[in-house]
Design an enzyme around this catalytic site. Structure first.
Site, PDB file in Angstrom:
ATOM      1  N   LYS A  76       0.967  -1.359   0.095  1.00 15.44           N
ATOM      2  CA  LYS A  76       0.125  -0.093   0.172  1.00 15.44           C
ATOM      3  C   LYS A  76       0.791   1.199   0.090  1.00 15.44           C
ATOM      4  O   LYS A  76       1.605   1.331   0.456  1.00 15.44           O
ATOM      5  CB  LYS A  76      -0.829   0.107   1.164  1.00 15.44           C
ATOM      6  N   SER A 151      -9.897   1.991   2.749  1.00 17.10           N
ATOM      7  CA  SER A 151      -8.942   2.822   1.920  1.00 17.10           C
ATOM      8  C   SER A 151      -7.799   1.974   1.057  1.00 17.10           C
ATOM      9  O   SER A 151      -7.069   2.416  -0.103  1.00 17.10           O
ATOM     10  CB  SER A 151      -7.996   3.978   2.761  1.00 17.10           C
ATOM     11  N   SER A 175     -10.367  -0.033   6.845  1.00 17.86           N
ATOM     12  CA  SER A 175      -9.763  -0.163   5.438  1.00 17.86           C
ATOM     13  C   SER A 175      -9.226  -1.287   5.040  1.00 17.86           C
ATOM     14  O   SER A 175      -8.619  -1.513   3.825  1.00 17.86           O
ATOM     15  CB  SER A 175      -8.686   1.129   5.342  1.00 17.86           C
TER      16      SER A 175
HETATM   17  N1  GLN Z   1     -13.315   4.739   5.950  1.00 24.20           N
HETATM   18  C1  GLN Z   1     -12.945   5.104   7.212  1.00 24.20           C
HETATM   19  C2  GLN Z   1     -12.419   6.514   6.898  1.00 24.20           C
HETATM   20  O1  GLN Z   1     -12.645   6.952   6.224  1.00 24.20           O
HETATM   21  C3  GLN Z   1     -11.887   4.057   7.473  1.00 24.20           C
HETATM   22  C4  GLN Z   1     -10.414   4.362   6.708  1.00 24.20           C
HETATM   23  C5  GLN Z   1      -9.377   3.551   7.294  1.00 24.20           C
HETATM   24  O2  GLN Z   1      -9.562   2.713   7.920  1.00 24.20           O
HETATM   25  N2  GLN Z   1      -8.249   4.061   6.973  1.00 24.20           N
HETATM   26  O3  GLN Z   1     -11.951   7.163   7.806  1.00 24.20           O
END
Ligand code: GLN
Length: 483
Positions: A76, A151, A175
């Protein structure tokens, strides 16, 4: 070969059926053919990947291989990797070539894995659909009109599309698990503190945790074995004895007590997801598990609590991006303050700015007690719910996400709808618990459904055992999209 597990690939490398250079080239060719449409990778560097593959082949020839030696793994783009462009999905870091390796990257390098490239992600990991990336959205390989989740959507897409053998992700509110569910792959967020955050670009430090994403629970165990471990450079890294996360994979599930939170099967859950998850629970009963209903009464507060705490931490973490030390600097400005303002205004996207504003607001004098402090108190109550629940069960199961993958653009102008896609995952981060998602069927639109498994603190081996036994009995995890 592209469907093989890490264990099978490792055996093929040892038997010299294929070399790491050939395997790496195979994936690089698939990336060249499919990535223009899928947009799973932001950066590839064939020369560097092949050099690592050659080194791995040398190590295999000298019989010095570890289980990941020569295996092509996507990273990532939140992980700093020496010599690699590391953007975190942001224009702010569009030109940042990291001078050092994150702990996770160093661990993979030590294991002899091949870094296949850096995967696309929501900007600074803020999002649930990969649509906030400065580098454009990732497509879901099962239906390219749909989102892969976020994400870590680039990593999930790359695994499902067979553009890598496995990948890394990070999970602040879901995410790893949510994109794993939406792309039909497996992913695990470890207990907070098990994997070092050193060199992982910070979003909300008290919630961020890196973890493995792959095609099976067995693969995740091998990856986690490489990633986990104490690191003095992260003050929240836990000093614990080394564990073999694969040690319990083969155990039968007789007597496993599964807790089903009644709040996770209520309003807001789509019918086809409920059906697939219930079928998975039925399979677990066949495998010898027993089921108890539990309650997580405060879990309904997890989304509002998260959207106070995560932006608060983000607003502080992101203050380092000032146009001075690294990253984007506005080309025209009048003085220093103007340079800061313009660089941040031009370098950050809309979602990141929204979070910085919310975070600055909830931390401001006069509102701190009403929002930030209150949220911290509820965070504790949410964690206590889990402690209470784990008196009655060994693992908790339920849906990972309320629906299957939605269409690109569908939730773009409704942030609250987008935030609700993490309704079942966020409480786990607030409590610091381990959680994972494994494929358990398909919805009415033929999109994958994920089963979430939540463990008690340091329950990773037990969760992986439960996931692996299910994957021995079913084949959802080995389905692949037609590409
Ligand atoms: N979707 C969540 C957010 O927008 C979690 C994102 C994540 O776990 N990095 O913050």
């Amino acid at each position: 070969m592209i469907n093989a597990s890490i264990k099978q690939l490792s055996a093929a490398l040892a038997a010299k059926t294929i070399s790491s250079v050939e395997l790496t080239q195979l994936y690089l060719d698939r990336i060249a053919a499919l990535n223009p449409a899928l947009n799973a990778y932001i950066t590839t560097d064939a020369e560097t990947s092949l050099a690592q593959a050659r080194a791995a082949d040398g190590r295999i020839a000298r019989a010095e291989a570890s289980p990941l030696t020569g295996i092509p793994i996507a990273q990532k783009d939140i992980f700093c990797a020496k010599g690699w462009l590391t953007t975190c999905g942001s224009k702010m870091l569009h030109n940042f070539v990291s001078p050092y390796d994150a702990h996770v990257i160093a661990r993979f390098n030590d294991a002899g894995a091949v870094n296949l490239g850096k995967t696309n992600m929501d900007e600074f990991a803020m999002g649930s659909s990969n649509e906030t990336s400065h580098y454009g959205p990732v497509k879901n390989p099962w239906d390219q009109a749909r989102v892969p989740g976020g994400s870590s959507g680039g990593s999930a897409c790359a695994i499902a599309a067979r553009l890598c053998a496995a990948a890394t992700g990070t999970d602040t509110g879901g995410s790893i698990r949510q994109p794993a569910a939406l792309c039909g792959i497996s992913g695990l967020k470890p207990t907070y503190g098990v994997v070092s955050r050193y060199g992982m670009i910070a979003f909300a430090s008290s919630l961020d945790q890196a973890g493995p994403m792959g095609r099976s629970a067995e693969d995740l165990a091998l990856l986690l074995n490489a990633m986990a471990g104490f690191d003095e450079r992260d003050s929240t890294s836990l000093q614990r004895d080394k564990e073999d996360y694969a040690r319990d994979l083969a155990k039968p599930l007789n007597g496993l007590r599964i807790g089903l939170p009644k709040e996770f099967f209520a309003e807001g859950l789509s019918g086809d997801v409920a059906q697939a998850v219930e079928a998975a629970i039925a399979e677990y009963r066949k495998l010898g598990a027993t089921v108890v209903e539990i309650s997580l009464p405060n879990s309904k507060l997890s989304v509002p609590v998260y959207y106070v705490l995560a932006p608060a931490e983000a607003s502080s973490n992101l203050s380092r991006f000032d146009g001075v030390r690294y990253g984007y600097r506005a080309p025209d400005y009048t003085d220093l303050a103007d340079m800061y303002e313009k660089s941040r205004a031009q370098g950050f996207g809309a979602e990141v700015k929204r979070r910085i504003m919310i975070g600055t607001y909830v931390l401001s004098h006069g509102y701190y007690d009403a929002y930030y402090l209150q949220a911290q108190k509820i965070r504790r109550l949410i964690a206590q719910d889990f402690t209470e629940a784990f008196r009655q069960c060994d693992v908790i199961m339920g849906p990972t996400a309320p629906s299957t993958a939605f269409e690109l653009g569908e939730k773009g102008d409704d942030p609250v709808q987008m935030y609700l896609s993490d309704i079942y995952t966020i409480a786990v981060n607030l409590a610091g618990l381990p959680g994972m998602s494994i494929p358990c069927g398909f919805g009415s639109n033929n999109m994958p459904v994920g089963l979430q498994i939540i463990g008690n603190y340091f329950g990773e081996a037990r969760m992986l055992n439960a996931a692996h036994q299910y994957q021995l009995a079913t084949d959802w995890h080995s389905r692949a999209p037609q590409l």
